[in-house]
Scaffold this motif. Structure first.
Motif, short mmCIF file in Angstrom:
data_model
loop_
_atom_site.label_atom_id
_atom_site.label_comp_id
_atom_site.label_asym_id
_atom_site.label_seq_id
_atom_site.Cartn_x
_atom_site.Cartn_y
_atom_site.Cartn_z
N PRO A 107 -5.64 7.43 -3.08
CA PRO A 107 -6.01 6.09 -3.55
C PRO A 107 -6.67 6.08 -4.93
O PRO A 107 -6.53 5.12 -5.68
CB PRO A 107 -6.98 5.60 -2.46
CG PRO A 107 -6.58 6.34 -1.24
CD PRO A 107 -6.15 7.69 -1.72
N LYS B 53 -5.93 -0.74 -2.17
CA LYS B 53 -6.68 0.49 -1.89
C LYS B 53 -8.13 0.41 -2.39
O LYS B 53 -8.78 1.44 -2.55
CB LYS B 53 -5.96 1.69 -2.52
CG LYS B 53 -4.57 1.92 -1.94
CD LYS B 53 -3.91 3.12 -2.57
CE LYS B 53 -2.57 3.39 -1.91
NZ LYS B 53 -2.70 3.75 -0.49
N ARG C 285 0.83 -1.21 0.00
CA ARG C 285 0.00 0.00 0.00
C ARG C 285 0.87 1.26 0.00
O ARG C 285 0.57 2.23 -0.70
CB ARG C 285 -0.92 0.01 1.22
CG ARG C 285 -2.11 -0.93 1.12
CD ARG C 285 -2.79 -1.09 2.45
NE ARG C 285 -3.18 0.20 3.03
CZ ARG C 285 -3.48 0.38 4.31
NH1 ARG C 285 -3.43 -0.66 5.14
NH2 ARG C 285 -3.84 1.56 4.75
#
Length: 620
Positions: A350, A404, A195
């Motif tokens: 994101p 995400k 991430r």
């Protein structure tokens, strides 16, 4: 442009991402506490490698597409229609978020220095977007030192910060300052690191800009573009890696009320003039980065409209030679996104990564196919570079989409799907209309008996009856049919069934007729003239060359000149009108009649009318 001007103008988007890319990486890693922050350097090195790989890949794109090779063009040429549309969807999502993220990051830089503005970031940000809209509708262009200065100022600011930070670290023997005690919210694992990698990779946004704008460089354009791209990648790597290094040695961690760059600048230089310079340069370059999207987004819409995948209103240039409709759509979409996410950069990131790396992946994959098919000189080396770029971009795209997904990536993926559905249905609609309008040997014939101007089309040679006294010419004093003298002006864009019907209607009135056609170039004019001789040629034709694709202004100018030349005539402007079944199809077709009516209303003795042509049996 010279390289020294083109570099800052075209690199503003990519280089300004240093203001939020490193922080986006750290915001994720800090969830794992001190153990998570320990991965900041390895993750940053992986992103640096990705920057180098994608940068080298785009050098190959510039060589293959010396006239500009955006993701949509490259993917469509080499992979087909659907991948091209997916690339366009990724690009357009990227440009919308470029405006939203750049404005939100710029506001974060401002509120870091002026915290009392923190509660007003949404209205101020919306005001900034409105100013960008107004400026671009007025035809503001990126050129010269005015637009180069903010980027160079930001480069100087960040490099000064990096050099000063590393100098301070050298006094400690490059011993990192321990960060403050951080509670671990998540366990440090592969998912957290992935991430963070996907978030930090948003620092690569805008790398494609130079390959899109190769013709903007001085000759030899492609060689200068490759040089500028190399300098951009070098600066981006140094600034990104340097910022992460200084953060690592200084022990700075992300805070809610102040950006990482602001913390570094305050620690290094205090709150004096240098701090103000860094924050001002950051805010200005982010504003400039937002403005770059106003050049690229409308151009992608123009390409889609040219290929019948978007409404044709996006082909039209405004009075200031800007794609006004595309600029308005971009502003509204960016303002909506900015307001919904309340101007929070961390919430927008994101969504950002998905669109950016989808376009990267398809563009580089298209280049692999290009080299494989062409087998040009050094094709194996180029194919290898592009293949590496495609694989790494695909890895980031998949990573961002998975890690995400619940944080907002689902919205970007859904947007791409909806975009594909809408554009393919628009294309199907235009295909159906094109088939319905197609000429055939039994097309409508133009009546041979009609009062018309001389063959040379000179309006002054129209049949002249007694001209009324001057004081009565503009008074619209005719009260009987015999007093009215006509000229029918038929505006024809394309020779199809609707156009031929309008011509037949005009000729059937047994009044003088003049046909007007607006062409963007001499070549298009010649093609229309050939079609006219094949299918028509019964009526006088005037072709107006409008190199900026403007239609209404040239028509109005010509009709006004006719009116002033022969104010005794009642001029009836006849337009073909395509009538469709559903209301939502109307936005796909021209509203020329309404615009002409509004523009010509001040002139007396001008009538605007339409000849409808109904297109039946539409699917959907």
């Amino acid at each position: 442009m010279r390289k020294l001007v083109a570099l800052p103008v075209l690199s503003a988007d990519a280089l300004s991402s240093v203001a939020y890319g490193p922080e986006a990486l750290l915001v994720i890693l800090v969830l794992g506490g001190a153990a998570g922050l320990a991965y900041s350097v390895p993750v940053a090195l992986a992103i640096v490698f990705l920057m180098l790989a994608v940068g080298v890949s785009y050098r190959q794109t510039i060589r293959a597409y010396p006239h500009g090779g955006g993701s949509y063009i490259v993917a469509t040429d080499n992979l087909g229609r659907v991948p091209g549309l997916m690339a366009a969807a990724g690009l357009m999502t990227d440009y919308i978020l470029t405006v939203a993220v750049s404005v939100s990051s710029g506001m974060a830089a401002v509120t870091s220095a002026l915290p009392w503005l923190a509660d007003d970031v949404v209205p101020i940000g919306l005001l900034v977007i409105a100013l960008l809209l107004a400026g671009n509708l007025r035809g503001v262009r990126q050129a010269g030192a005015l637009f180069a200065a903010p980027t160079y100022a930001f480069i100087i600011a960040v490099l000064s910060l990096v050099v000063a930070g590393l100098y301070d670290a050298s006094d400690r023997g490059f011993e990192p300052v321990p960060p403050p005690a951080l509670p671990a919210v998540e366990g440090v694992g592969v998912l957290l690191v992935m991430r963070a990698f996907a978030s930090g990779a948003t620092a690569m946004t805008g790398i494609e800009a130079i390959s899109n704008a190769v013709p903007a460089f001085q000759p030899v354009a492609w060689r200068n573009a490759r040089t500028a791209l190399t300098w951009m990648i070098g600066l981006l790597v140094v600034m990104f890696a340097g910022t992460i290094a200084v953060v690592h040695f200084s022990g700075v961690v992300p805070e809610a009320g102040e950006t990482v760059l602001s913390q570094l600048a305050r620690r290094t230089f205090g709150s004096g003039g240098m701090y103000v310079f860094i924050q001002a340069a950051t805010a200005l370059v982010l504003l400039l980065a937002a403005n770059t999207a106003y050049n690229d987004f409308p151009r992608v819409l123009f390409l889609l409209a040219r290929d019948d995948f978007a409404p044709r209103i996006f082909l039209r240039l405004g009075d200031r030679l800007a794609f006004s409709n595309g600029i308005i759509v971009l502003s509204v979409a960016a303002a909506l996104v900015y307001a919904v996410f309340e101007g929070r950069t961390a919430s927008l990131i994101p969504l950002y990564a998905v669109g950016v790396f989808l376009a990267f992946t398809l563009s580089q994959s298209g280049m692999v196919v290009h080299w494989w098919r062409g087998r040009e000189r050094h094709w194996r080396k180029s194919l290898c570079f592009n293949a590496i770029g495609a694989l790494l971009s695909a890895a980031v795209f998949v990573t961002a989409g998975i890690t995400k997904f619940t944080q907002g990536a689902w919205l970007a993926i859904l947007t791409v799907g909806v975009f594909l559905l809408v554009t393919t249905r628009i294309h199907r609609h235009y295909d159906t209309v094109r088939e319905a309008l197609r000429l055939h040997p039994q097309s409508i014939e133009i009546p041979g008996r009609t009062m018309s101007p001389r063959p040379d089309g000179d309006p002054s040679a129209l049949p002249a009856a007694v001209v009324p006294p001057r004081e009565q010419q503009d008074a619209e004093a005719e009260t009987t049919p015999e007093e009215i003298r006509h000229l029918s002006v038929v505006a024809v864009d394309v020779l199809h069934q609707a156009g031929m019907r309008a011509l037949a209607y005009a000729a059937s009135l047994q009044q003088p007729v003049l046909v007007l056609h607006v062409s963007p170039s001499e070549e298009d004019a010649e093609r229309f003239r050939e079609s006219w001789l094949l299918w028509g040629g019964h009526l006088p034709l005037r072709i107006i060359i409008s190199p900026y694709r403007a239609i209404v202004a040239p028509l109005i100018s010509y009709i006004e000149s006719l009116h002033h030349q022969r104010p005794d005539l009642t001029i009836t402007v006849i337009l073909p009108e395509i009538v469709v079944r559903h209301w939502w199809h109307r936005i796909l077709h021209s509203c020329l009649a309404g615009r002409l009516r509004r523009a010509l209303r001040p002139l007396p003795k001008i009538v605007v009318t339409t000849v409808p042509f109904h297109v039946q049996d539409f699917p959907g």
